[in-house]
Structure formats: structure tokens, C-alpha cells
Motif scaffolding. Structure first.
Motif, PDB file in Angstrom:
ATOM      1  N   HIS A  47       0.931  -1.006   0.041  1.00  0.00           N
ATOM      2  CA  HIS A  47       0.193  -0.054   0.019  1.00  0.00           C
ATOM      3  C   HIS A  47       0.918   1.115   0.117  1.00  0.00           C
ATOM      4  O   HIS A  47       2.073   0.993   0.445  1.00  0.00           O
ATOM      5  N   ARG A 106      -4.927   5.133   5.745  1.00  0.00           N
ATOM      6  CA  ARG A 106      -5.388   4.248   4.691  1.00  0.00           C
ATOM      7  C   ARG A 106      -7.024   4.349   4.984  1.00  0.00           C
ATOM      8  O   ARG A 106      -7.455   4.259   6.193  1.00  0.00           O
ATOM      9  N   SER A 107      -7.608   3.694   3.892  1.00  0.00           N
ATOM     10  CA  SER A 107      -9.041   3.613   4.013  1.00  0.00           C
ATOM     11  C   SER A 107      -9.268   2.440   4.957  1.00  0.00           C
ATOM     12  O   SER A 107      -8.527   1.203   4.877  1.00  0.00           O
ATOM     13  N   PHE A 110      -9.644  -1.274   3.654  1.00  0.00           N
ATOM     14  CA  PHE A 110      -8.546  -1.989   2.723  1.00  0.00           C
ATOM     15  C   PHE A 110      -8.585  -3.507   2.320  1.00  0.00           C
ATOM     16  O   PHE A 110      -8.666  -3.818   1.224  1.00  0.00           O
ATOM     17  N   TRP A 111      -8.851  -4.373   3.512  1.00  0.00           N
ATOM     18  CA  TRP A 111      -8.969  -5.473   3.182  1.00  0.00           C
ATOM     19  C   TRP A 111     -10.218  -6.220   2.312  1.00  0.00           C
ATOM     20  O   TRP A 111     -10.414  -7.028   1.481  1.00  0.00           O
ATOM     21  N   ARG A 114     -10.160  -5.734  -1.146  1.00  0.00           N
ATOM     22  CA  ARG A 114      -9.129  -6.765  -1.744  1.00  0.00           C
ATOM     23  C   ARG A 114      -9.343  -7.965  -1.417  1.00  0.00           C
ATOM     24  O   ARG A 114      -8.509  -8.960  -1.235  1.00  0.00           O
TER      25      ARG A 114
END
Length: 119
Positions: A47, A106-107, A110-111, A114
Motif C-alpha cells: 500500500h 489508509r481506508s 482496505f482488506w 482486496r
């Protein structure tokens, strides 16, 4: 000032028993508490945010191509540069707990964004 109460904080499980809790979610910094289940590894990922990982309980193994694998014990910390591919693994037969700090923030999802990385 913004106060985040742990029991009211946003949380989710990217995978079974891998819990993540948002303790701070700002544009310039984000902080996430996590519980990593026994023998769990995150997929290799990167990231743009620099990351500081702090082990609060248990052990974590962090792998980067440049440095290989290092084992972190309770209260050990690692700095991971932005865009550096890495894997975080709990080598123990019990959960490990830590804090991730991301700069800039970060947002928190994130996971969730993804899913293709998750098995």
C-alpha cells in the motif's frame, strides 16, 4: 478532538477470526487494532502508506523481499516503507494482537476492497 471508544469503533473480520478495529481513521494517519488468529498469514500485499506495526501480545513474523523474515516479540515494532511488499504471519498456536499505524491514513476497508488477495 475526536474520541473513539473501542466498544463503539468500526470493526470487521477480513477472514475468520482476523479482527480489525479502527481506532483512528483520518486522512493524515490511521490506527488499527488487530487480532491475528493462530498460524494466519496475510497475503503478500503493499500500500502507498508507510506502516508501523507494534506487537501487543504474542509474536508476529514480518516478511519483505529486501529483508526476508523477522520475528517480532511482544512490544517489538517494525517500520514498513510505503509500497514495500510484505506478509505478516502469526507463527503461534494462539492469537497474536497488534496495532497498525498508517501514514498517511489508509481506508479502513482496505482488506474488504482486496477480496482477491484473501483466500
Amino acid at each position: 478532538m475526536e474520541v473513539i471508544k473501542y466498544h463503539k469503533a468500526e470493526s470487521y473480520e477480513p477472514e475468520k477470526n482476523w479482527k480489525r478495529v479502527s481506532l483512528c481513521n483520518q486522512k493524515d494517519i490511521s490506527i488499527e487494532y488487530f487480532i491475528k488468529p493462530p498460524k494466519h498469514s496475510s497475503p503478500k500485499h503493499k500500500h502507498p502508506n508507510a506502516q508501523v506495526l507494534i506487537v501487543l501480545e504474542g509474536k508476529l513474523a514480518v516478511w519483505t523481499e529486501k529483508d526476508g523474515e523477522v520475528i517480532l516479540d511482544k512490544y517489538d515494532t517494525v517500520y514498513i516503507e510505503g509500497d514495500e511488499e510484505h506478509i505478516v504471519t502469526n507463527p503461534l498456536d494462539e492469537p497474536s494482537v497488534g496495532i497498525d499505524i498508517f501514514v498517511p491514513g489508509r481506508s479502513f476497508d482496505f482488506w474488504l476492497k482486496r477480496k482477491e488477495l484473501l483466500k
